[in-house]
Write a protein that holds these residues in place. Structure first.
Motif, mmCIF file in Angstrom:
data_model
loop_
_atom_site.group_PDB
_atom_site.id
_atom_site.type_symbol
_atom_site.label_atom_id
_atom_site.label_comp_id
_atom_site.label_asym_id
_atom_site.label_seq_id
_atom_site.Cartn_x
_atom_site.Cartn_y
_atom_site.Cartn_z
ATOM 1 N N ILE A 16 0.849 -1.204 0.000
ATOM 2 C CA ILE A 16 0.000 0.000 0.000
ATOM 3 C C ILE A 16 0.874 1.240 0.000
ATOM 4 C CG2 ILE A 16 -1.621 1.328 1.398
ATOM 5 C CD1 ILE A 16 -2.934 -1.273 2.238
ATOM 6 N N ALA A 17 1.891 1.189 0.834
ATOM 7 C CA ALA A 17 2.765 2.371 0.900
ATOM 8 C C ALA A 17 3.453 2.616 -0.430
ATOM 9 C CB ALA A 17 3.798 2.198 2.010
ATOM 10 N N SER A 18 3.895 1.524 -1.067
ATOM 11 C CA SER A 18 4.574 1.718 -2.350
ATOM 12 C C SER A 18 3.609 2.203 -3.421
ATOM 13 C CB SER A 18 5.267 0.436 -2.798
ATOM 14 O OG SER A 18 4.322 -0.568 -3.060
ATOM 15 N N LYS A 19 2.378 1.701 -3.373
ATOM 16 C CA LYS A 19 1.380 2.151 -4.345
ATOM 17 C C LYS A 19 1.052 3.615 -4.103
ATOM 18 C CE LYS A 19 0.333 -1.716 -6.458
ATOM 19 N NZ LYS A 19 0.107 -1.989 -7.808
ATOM 20 N N GLN B 142 -10.116 4.430 -2.018
ATOM 21 C CA GLN B 142 -10.499 3.376 -2.948
ATOM 22 C C GLN B 142 -9.402 2.301 -3.024
ATOM 23 O OE1 GLN B 142 -11.273 5.416 -6.613
ATOM 24 N NE2 GLN B 142 -13.355 6.015 -6.014
ATOM 25 N N LEU B 143 -8.182 2.726 -3.024
ATOM 26 C CA LEU B 143 -7.055 1.806 -3.090
ATOM 27 C C LEU B 143 -6.992 0.926 -1.826
ATOM 28 C CD1 LEU B 143 -4.605 0.959 -4.766
ATOM 29 C CD2 LEU B 143 -3.291 2.685 -3.551
ATOM 30 N N LYS C 105 -9.759 -1.587 -1.952
ATOM 31 C CA LYS C 105 -9.437 -2.615 -2.937
ATOM 32 C C LYS C 105 -8.501 -3.662 -2.323
ATOM 33 C CE LYS C 105 -7.028 -3.225 -7.294
ATOM 34 N NZ LYS C 105 -6.231 -2.582 -8.305
ATOM 35 N N TYR C 106 -7.468 -3.189 -1.619
ATOM 36 C CA TYR C 106 -6.529 -4.119 -1.009
ATOM 37 C C TYR C 106 -7.145 -4.889 0.160
ATOM 38 C CZ TYR C 106 -2.731 -2.491 -3.891
ATOM 39 O OH TYR C 106 -1.929 -2.196 -4.938
ATOM 40 N N LEU C 107 -8.045 -4.251 0.864
ATOM 41 C CA LEU C 107 -8.730 -4.951 1.947
ATOM 42 C C LEU C 107 -9.626 -6.054 1.389
ATOM 43 C CD1 LEU C 107 -9.663 -2.147 4.494
ATOM 44 C CD2 LEU C 107 -7.973 -3.938 4.759
ATOM 45 N N LYS C 108 -10.251 -5.772 0.233
ATOM 46 C CA LYS C 108 -11.087 -6.801 -0.404
ATOM 47 C C LYS C 108 -10.218 -7.962 -0.854
ATOM 48 C CE LYS C 108 -14.859 -3.840 -1.911
ATOM 49 N NZ LYS C 108 -15.546 -3.213 -3.043
ATOM 50 N N GLU C 109 -9.013 -7.652 -1.362
ATOM 51 C CA GLU C 109 -8.096 -8.699 -1.776
ATOM 52 C C GLU C 109 -7.689 -9.585 -0.576
ATOM 53 O OE1 GLU C 109 -4.639 -7.295 -3.808
ATOM 54 O OE2 GLU C 109 -5.806 -6.232 -5.298
#
Length: 161
Positions: free
Chosen positions: A132-135, A148-149, A152-156
């Motif tokens: 997340i930090a890199s994104k 939103q990002l 999205k990662y939490l859904k993943e």
């Protein structure tokens, strides 16, 4: 009626001779037979008394043997009760110790698995945090895009569980 002394004397002599013949030939053997019969009866009475005493002694011995057998049977039953009670206690103690051992093993296994799961989760969380930090760094985006990002990662992450 007149008294004839000659016939009285003859009767007395005849009676004396008859008594002498009877005692020599009849009374002797008759008394001998009676004496043998008395001895036989006395012997039978003596034998019967001995048999009675032996029977009483055997009866006493049999009663004693029966009492001993009953006592021995009672002791065997008591010993069997004590043995079965001891065996039941031993079985219960063994079962309790086995249950305690299995419980302790299960608790250790649960604790180990829990620690593994926590370690794996930390690894994933830290890996995601880095992603997340890199994104976020790569994309300098506004706050709305950042939310939103993260969603999205939490859904993943939720999908991987």
């Amino acid at each position: 009626m007149s008294f004839e002394w000659t016939s009285t004397v003859i009767a007395i002599i005849s009676f004396g001779l008859l008594y002498w013949f009877l005692s020599k030939y009849a009374f002797g053997p008759l008394f001998g037979i009676m004496e043998k019969r008395r001895e036989l009866v006395q012997e039978q009475i003596s034998t019967a008394e001995q048999n009675r005493k032996q029977s009483e002694q055997q009866l006493t011995e049999q009663k004693q043997a029966l009492q001993d057998a009953r006592k021995e049977a009672y002791e065997i039953i008591e010993q069997a009760r004590v043995t079965s009670s001891k065996q039941a206690d031993d079985i219960l103690d063994t079962a309790k110790s086995e249950a305690s051992r299995l419980k302790n093993e299960a608790v250790k296994d649960i604790e180990t698995e829990k620690n593994k799961a926590i370690a794996a989760l930390r690894g994933e969380v830290s890996g995601m945090s880095v992603k997340i930090a890199s994104k976020i760094i790569e994309k300098q985006i506004d706050e709305k895009s950042q939310e939103q990002l993260v969603d999205k990662y939490l859904k993943e992450v939720g999908g991987k569980s």
